[in-house]
Scaffold this motif. Structure first.
Motif, short mmCIF file in Angstrom:
data_model
loop_
_atom_site.label_atom_id
_atom_site.label_comp_id
_atom_site.label_asym_id
_atom_site.label_seq_id
_atom_site.Cartn_x
_atom_site.Cartn_y
_atom_site.Cartn_z
N ALA A 1 -11.37 8.14 -2.55
CA ALA A 1 -10.26 9.09 -2.49
C ALA A 1 -9.14 8.56 -1.59
O ALA A 1 -7.95 8.61 -1.94
N ALA A 2 -9.56 8.02 -0.44
CA ALA A 2 -8.57 7.49 0.51
C ALA A 2 -7.85 6.30 -0.09
O ALA A 2 -6.63 6.14 0.05
N SER B 1 -12.17 0.55 2.50
CA SER B 1 -11.95 1.99 2.72
C SER B 1 -13.28 2.73 2.75
O SER B 1 -13.46 3.67 3.53
N LEU C 1 -7.26 5.71 -3.18
CA LEU C 1 -6.33 6.17 -4.21
C LEU C 1 -5.07 6.74 -3.56
O LEU C 1 -3.95 6.46 -3.97
N ARG C 2 -5.29 7.52 -2.53
CA ARG C 2 -4.18 8.23 -1.91
C ARG C 2 -3.28 7.31 -1.09
O ARG C 2 -2.06 7.38 -1.16
N PHE C 3 -3.91 6.41 -0.30
CA PHE C 3 -3.11 5.58 0.61
C PHE C 3 -2.91 4.17 0.05
O PHE C 3 -2.36 3.31 0.73
N ASP C 4 -3.41 3.93 -1.18
CA ASP C 4 -3.28 2.62 -1.81
C ASP C 4 -3.85 1.51 -0.92
O ASP C 4 -3.20 0.50 -0.66
#
Lengths: 277, 260
Positions: free
Chosen positions: B230-231, B242, B233-236
């Motif tokens: 999830a991280a 991650s 995806l969100r923060f690229d």
């Protein structure tokens, strides 16, 4: 056939003889106590008999299907491993709750099932180790200095427990003791070890004579006995050299002959301060 | 549903943690952290050799990882400490692997994918291999569980009970090689050991028994996979690192829980 037998057993540690030419056998239901000075190879002998030491010469034979209940001198369990007493007793074989509490009660530590192993005192842990050994329904119990750190009444109580267990289950008991002279009264045989077997024989039951009572204290209930060493040889030449083939040590025993073994006088058994178990 | 690369990534990661939880617990209990590192680093050499000889990457990794583990076991105890032996082998395996990869001119090997993993590129067949590998490791550990645990508590008690601690250790080595082979696509050779150790170490605080610790380690690992994805995806951010960062955050959170 002996439960465990050894012939011509020799063990080296770093090229030095720790044990040389040991012949040993223990039978069903027999209680054997091994005594000897520090560094005499007592632990090495029981470890070799279990199969924990590489032997350079000689053979160790177990009766087929022999079940050994082993209580080591020390056991460190890594703190990263969470383990309760009950779970520890289920290694390597799962046993039922009732059996676990019976074993704990039998060794005098009832109700500790849910306690973490790391939270046990030394004396409690020793008894938990014994309970675990009993759960394997052993043919022979092997205990390496189990009374270390116990005071004299504690030692006597522990010896009475072992004698009772032998009577109830018929298992043999092989015991290492750090005390050279005061041994478990129920021992059928005492072996004095110093790299080789110096002498062996039955212990003398401590009488009710006042001088003995003064020496051994009250309330030990006849669990302790004296072992009279009968050495026919001198150990000074052996010190630091290991086994010396030039000086064979299997002379016939001569009980009248005075010997210069460094530990031939009884001493008060509690020469270490007792601490809480 | 399996068409979505994110779903595939999550399933692969969660499948892996089924194996890394219990295996990681053993790695922590037996102080094999560095051993796990050495085995994982050897995987790069396995990748290079597989491409060189045109064999399956999984076969190459398992073979080299097993060879490494057996080399370590036989070298230690011959006058070298375990620490020094692993120090020599872990880094040289990585170095030799990178050197060997540089000789591969015919096939260009994307080294960063093997070093850091590429969980978002996991395909259907990879997914099958990850789950099969993880279930195989789980089955092996379940089969040897009591004996392994006894040998972990004490080699001496194991021998006295008629077990062979060396054989149990070998089972663990085999499990480690399998996990390295299936995990390399997900977190990469450099971070496999982290997925073994961090969730298990975090679980120690909450567990009362060995089985509980193993299961909790899997759970914490699975949460870390989901949170890390999830991280990412969100923060690229890169997915493998991650996931490890998420596991470390969970470890820190659990460390704040007061001891019972």
């Amino acid at each position: 056939m002996h439960l465990i037998s050894a012939t011509g057993l020799s063990v080296h540690h770093g090229g030095v003889d720790v044990l040389a030419d040991i012949d040993f056998g223990i039978d069903r239901g027999e209680i054997v106590t091994i005594v000897g000075p520090n560094g005499s190879g007592k632990s090495t002998l029981v470890r070799a008999l279990i199969g924990l030491e590489r032997t350079v010469r000689g053979d160790v034979t177990h009766q087929p299907g022999l079940r050994i209940g082993y209580v080591p001198q020390r056991l460190h369990i890594d703190a990263t491993l969470p383990l309760t007493v009950a779970r520890f007793l289920c290694l390597p074989r799962w046993v039922g709750r009732a059996e676990i509490s019976a074993a704990l009660a039998r060794t005098g530590v009832e109700g500790l099932e849910r306690r973490a192993i790391s939270a046990l005192s030394g004396g409690q842990f020793q008894r938990v180790l014994l309970a675990r050994a009993l759960l394997s329904r052993p043919d022979i119990l092997i205990l390496d200095e189990p009374t270390q750190g116990l005071d004299q009444p504690g030692i006597a109580a522990f010896y009475r427990l072992l004698a009772d267990l032998r009577r109830e289950t018929g298992c043999a008991v092989l015991l290492v003791s750090h005390d050279l002279h005061v041994v478990m009264a129920a021992s059928d045989r005492v072996i004095c070890l110093n790299g080789h077997i110096c002498c062996q024989g039955a212990p003398r039951v401590v009488s009710a004579a006042p001088e003995y009572r003064a020496l051994f204290g009250l309330g030990t209930g006849g669990a302790l006995a004296l072992y009279q060493h009968v050495h026919d040889h001198d150990h000074e030449h052996d010190v630091g050299h290991g086994h010396d083939p030039e000086h064979p040590h299997s002379h016939p025993h001569d009980p009248e002959h005075p010997h210069s073994h460094p530990h031939d006088h009884p001493h008060p058994p509690s020469d270490e301060p007792p601490h809480a178990g | 549903m399996l068409d979505d690369f994110l779903i595939r990534a999550a399933l692969a990661g969660v499948g892996l943690t089924l194996a890394t939880g219990p295996l990681g617990a053993f790695v922590v209990w037996r102080r094999m952290a560095y051993f796990g590192d050495a085995t994982a680093h050897a995987a790069i050499l396995g990748v290079a050799l597989s491409f060189g000889f045109g064999i399956s990457v999984y076969v190459g990794i398992i073979a080299v990882a097993l060879g490494m583990a057996i080399t370590v076991a036989s070298l230690a105890g011959r006058g070298h400490t375990m620490d020094a032996t692993l120090g020599v082998l872990a880094h040289s395996a990585l170095a030799f692997g990178l050197v060997a990869a540089s000789f591969l001119t015919e096939v260009r090997v994307d080294l960063s994918a093997w070093l850091f993993g590429d969980i978002l590129a996991v395909g259907r067949s990879d997914l099958v291999i990850v789950w099969l590998g993880a279930l195989a490791v789980l089955a092996l550990l379940a089969w040897r569980w009591q004996a392994l645990l006894t040998a972990t508590v004490s080699d001496e008690l194991a021998v006295a009970a008629g077990l062979n601690p060396r054989r149990e250790g070998l089972a663990l080595t085999l499990a480690l090689a399998l996990v390295v082979a299936v995990a390399i696509k997900i977190v990469g050779a450099l971070l496999i050991a982290a997925m073994l150790i961090i969730p298990a170490a975090a679980a120690r605080r909450l567990a009362r028994g060995p089985e509980g610790m193993a299961a909790l380690a899997s759970l914490i690992g699975a949460l870390a996979v989901l949170a890390g994805l999830a991280a990412s995806l969100r923060f690229d951010t890169p997915a493998g690192p991650s996931i490890v960062a998420a596991a470390t955050s969970l470890f820190a959170l659990i460390a704040l829980v007061p001891r019972r």
